[in-house]
Design an enzyme around this catalytic site. Structure first.
Site, PDB file in Angstrom:
ATOM      1  CB  SER A   1      41.977  45.151  43.634  1.00 23.81           C
ATOM      2  OG  SER A   1      41.594  45.729  42.810  1.00 23.81           O
TER       3      SER A   1
ATOM      4  CE1 TYR B   1      38.756  47.713  47.407  1.00 29.52           C
ATOM      5  CE2 TYR B   1      39.355  48.846  45.324  1.00 29.52           C
ATOM      6  CZ  TYR B   1      39.237  47.548  46.244  1.00 29.52           C
ATOM      7  OH  TYR B   1      39.171  46.388  45.571  1.00 29.52           O
TER       8      TYR B   1
ATOM      9  CE  LYS C   1      41.049  45.036  48.575  1.00 34.37           C
ATOM     10  NZ  LYS C   1      41.049  43.835  49.251  1.00 34.37           N
TER      11      LYS C   1
HETATM   12  C1  UD1 Z   1      36.067  49.228  40.018  1.00 37.43           C
HETATM   13  C2  UD1 Z   1      36.842  50.067  40.939  1.00 37.43           C
HETATM   14  C3  UD1 Z   1      38.179  49.241  41.341  1.00 37.43           C
HETATM   15  C4  UD1 Z   1      37.748  47.977  42.101  1.00 37.43           C
HETATM   16  C5  UD1 Z   1      36.694  47.213  40.957  1.00 37.43           C
HETATM   17  C6  UD1 Z   1      36.000  46.106  41.880  1.00 37.43           C
HETATM   18  C7  UD1 Z   1      36.371  52.334  40.247  1.00 37.43           C
HETATM   19  C8  UD1 Z   1      37.131  53.524  39.633  1.00 37.43           C
HETATM   20  N1  UD1 Z   1      37.135  51.242  40.250  1.00 37.43           N
HETATM   21  O1  UD1 Z   1      36.927  48.869  38.837  1.00 37.43           O
HETATM   22  O2  UD1 Z   1      38.844  50.015  42.109  1.00 37.43           O
HETATM   23  O3  UD1 Z   1      38.756  47.202  42.228  1.00 37.43           O
HETATM   24  O4  UD1 Z   1      35.681  48.095  40.742  1.00 37.43           O
HETATM   25  O5  UD1 Z   1      35.359  45.436  41.255  1.00 37.43           O
HETATM   26  O6  UD1 Z   1      35.237  52.600  40.776  1.00 37.43           O
HETATM   27  N2  UD1 Z   1      30.869  51.347  33.764  1.00 37.43           N
HETATM   28  C9  UD1 Z   1      29.907  52.139  32.977  1.00 37.43           C
HETATM   29  N3  UD1 Z   1      28.578  52.437  33.606  1.00 37.43           N
HETATM   30  C10 UD1 Z   1      28.392  51.624  34.724  1.00 37.43           C
HETATM   31  C11 UD1 Z   1      29.398  51.182  35.542  1.00 37.43           C
HETATM   32  C12 UD1 Z   1      30.677  51.118  35.032  1.00 37.43           C
HETATM   33  O7  UD1 Z   1      29.986  52.636  31.756  1.00 37.43           O
HETATM   34  O8  UD1 Z   1      27.178  52.032  35.473  1.00 37.43           O
HETATM   35  C13 UD1 Z   1      32.165  51.119  33.009  1.00 37.43           C
HETATM   36  C14 UD1 Z   1      33.536  51.937  33.856  1.00 37.43           C
HETATM   37  O9  UD1 Z   1      33.500  53.377  33.242  1.00 37.43           O
HETATM   38  C15 UD1 Z   1      34.524  51.033  33.225  1.00 37.43           C
HETATM   39  C16 UD1 Z   1      33.754  49.684  33.216  1.00 37.43           C
HETATM   40  O10 UD1 Z   1      32.502  50.076  32.962  1.00 37.43           O
HETATM   41  O11 UD1 Z   1      34.897  51.394  31.951  1.00 37.43           O
HETATM   42  C17 UD1 Z   1      33.958  48.836  34.222  1.00 37.43           C
HETATM   43  O12 UD1 Z   1      33.666  49.484  35.578  1.00 37.43           O
HETATM   44  P1  UD1 Z   1      33.540  48.844  37.078  1.00 37.43           P
HETATM   45  O13 UD1 Z   1      32.633  47.449  36.655  1.00 37.43           O
HETATM   46  O14 UD1 Z   1      32.916  49.779  37.931  1.00 37.43           O
HETATM   47  O15 UD1 Z   1      35.046  48.303  37.244  1.00 37.43           O
HETATM   48  P2  UD1 Z   1      36.269  49.231  37.335  1.00 37.43           P
HETATM   49  O16 UD1 Z   1      36.109  50.563  37.311  1.00 37.43           O
HETATM   50  O17 UD1 Z   1      37.084  48.759  36.475  1.00 37.43           O
END
Ligand code: UD1
Length: 336
Positions: free
Chosen positions: A124, A148, A152
């Site tokens: 990842s 997690y 990895k």
């Molecule tokens: C997350 C994990 C990462 C993992 C990946 C797997 C965290 C901090 N990181 O990545 O380790 O490998 O998922 O798919 O959890 N967001 C919102 N609202 C939400 C959900 C997300 O605003 O309800 C935003 C987050 O702040 C981020 C973006 O959307 O800026 C993407 O978030 P997400 O889909 O959770 O992925 P990652 O955080 O990049």
């Protein structure tokens, strides 16, 4: 080739299974349904018109795993068998270390016993930790912000050591960016347990009426619109990257680390707008505080995947938004 998909009933494993069979390979799946369900297998057989040998086992169980290798001629392994929720890994770190490392050890031991030398691992972009700069290249500094992510990175290091000690081995470590989307049929897709942690499944559950509104985690990042920027990649493109990786492993030995991303960063609000446009829907959202551990920007330099594997992402954000919604709207409660 006949490929063992360890953890093959999950989101990425199931899409990889379809693409493997489309590319003329065959697949055997081992999975204990700890984060997936039997219905997936039925749908995979329906989509591929193929009977797929399946073993309901914990991949960490050496004896049961060995039986899979004895009963099938396995040419290579793709290792998807691991827990993947960041928050849960902070609450139950030992469970993450035990599970993610043990599945890896068992696979390596049983592969050796059965003279199987090719392995592709689901890593990842989380292993880049807090990036010093973007786009991210494979040689850049690594670091982790949660258990997690640490599993990895540990597994990447273990596989690199094991392959250095055995020159017959061929290992490809695939660093995924943010997979979203689903197979165009809408029959397989992402099926999170409970309330989704990740952005796209959260959006689709708002769209389908299961959740009232999206919380946007922070609008004060140093990004064009203040919301977090990520490299979203269609899961079918990602799946095709595995086929290229396994075909590369067939012809080479040693270890390679390869980013699977598009190289394009989109913000949270870009995703909301694209989803609304692609599907003619409105997604209510509220700005919330930053989520602890989140970074401002994360996107790939995808050049190595192109040069080494001859792979690049083909689908765009509209495809991702349309296919995510097609899956969710046809399966309100996932596979239930
Ligand atoms: C997350 C994990 C990462 C993992 C990946 C797997 C965290 C901090 N990181 O990545 O380790 O490998 O998922 O798919 O959890 N967001 C919102 N609202 C939400 C959900 C997300 O605003 O309800 C935003 C987050 O702040 C981020 C973006 O959307 O800026 C993407 O978030 P997400 O889909 O959770 O992925 P990652 O955080 O990049």
């Amino acid at each position: 080739m006949n490929i063992l998909l360890a953890g093959g009933a999950g989101y990425i494993g199931s899409h990889t299974c379809v693409e493997l069979i489309n590319a003329g390979h065959s697949a055997v799946i081992a999975d204990d349904f700890s984060n997936s369900c039997p219905e997936v297998l039925k749908r995979l057989e329906e989509l591929t018109n193929t009977k797929i040998p399946f073993y309901n086992i914990d991949v960490a169980d050496n004896e049961k795993l060995d039986k899979v290798f004895k009963e099938n001629k396995i040419d290579a392994v793709i290792h998807f068998a691991g827990f993947k929720a960041v928050g849960e890994s902070c609450e139950k770190p030992l469970m993450y270390y035990r599970n993610n490392l043990d599945t890896t050890f068992a696979l390596l031991e049983v592969m050796k016993k059965n003279n199987v030398t090719k392995l592709v691992f689901s890593s990842s972009a989380t292993v880049y930790g807090i990036p010093e700069s973007v786009p991210l290249r494979e040689g850049m500094k690594t670091g982790c912000t949660n258990p997690y992510g640490r599993t990895k990175l540990m597994i990447e290091e273990i596989l690199t050591d094991v392959s250095a000690a055995d020159e017959s081995l061929s290992v490809v470590l695939l660093r995924y960016f943010n997979p979203i989307g689903a197979h165009k049929s809408g029959r397989i897709g992402e099926n999170p347990n409970g309330i989704p942690n990740n952005l796209m499944p959260y959006i689709t559950q708002v769209a389908v009426g299961k959740l009232p509104s999206l919380g946007v985690f922070g609008d004060d990042y140093n990004t064009p619109d203040g919301t977090g920027v990520r490299d979203y990649i269609h899961v079918v493109d990602l799946a095709k990257g595995h086929i290229k990786a396994i075909e590369y492993a067939e012809k080479h030995t040693g270890t390679e680390i390869v980013n699977l991303g598009t190289g394009i960063g989109y913000s949270v609000l870009d995703i909301v707008k694209a989803f609304e446009q692609a599907n003619g829907l409105k997604i209510p959202y509220v700005i919330k505080a930053r989520r602890p551990g989140d970074i401002a920007e994360c996107y790939a330099d995808p050049a190595k995947a192109r040069n080494l594997l001859g792979w690049q992402a083909e689908k765009d954000l509209q495809d991702m938004c349309r296919d995510s919604w097609n899956w969710q709207s046809n399966n309100k409660n996932g596979y239930e």
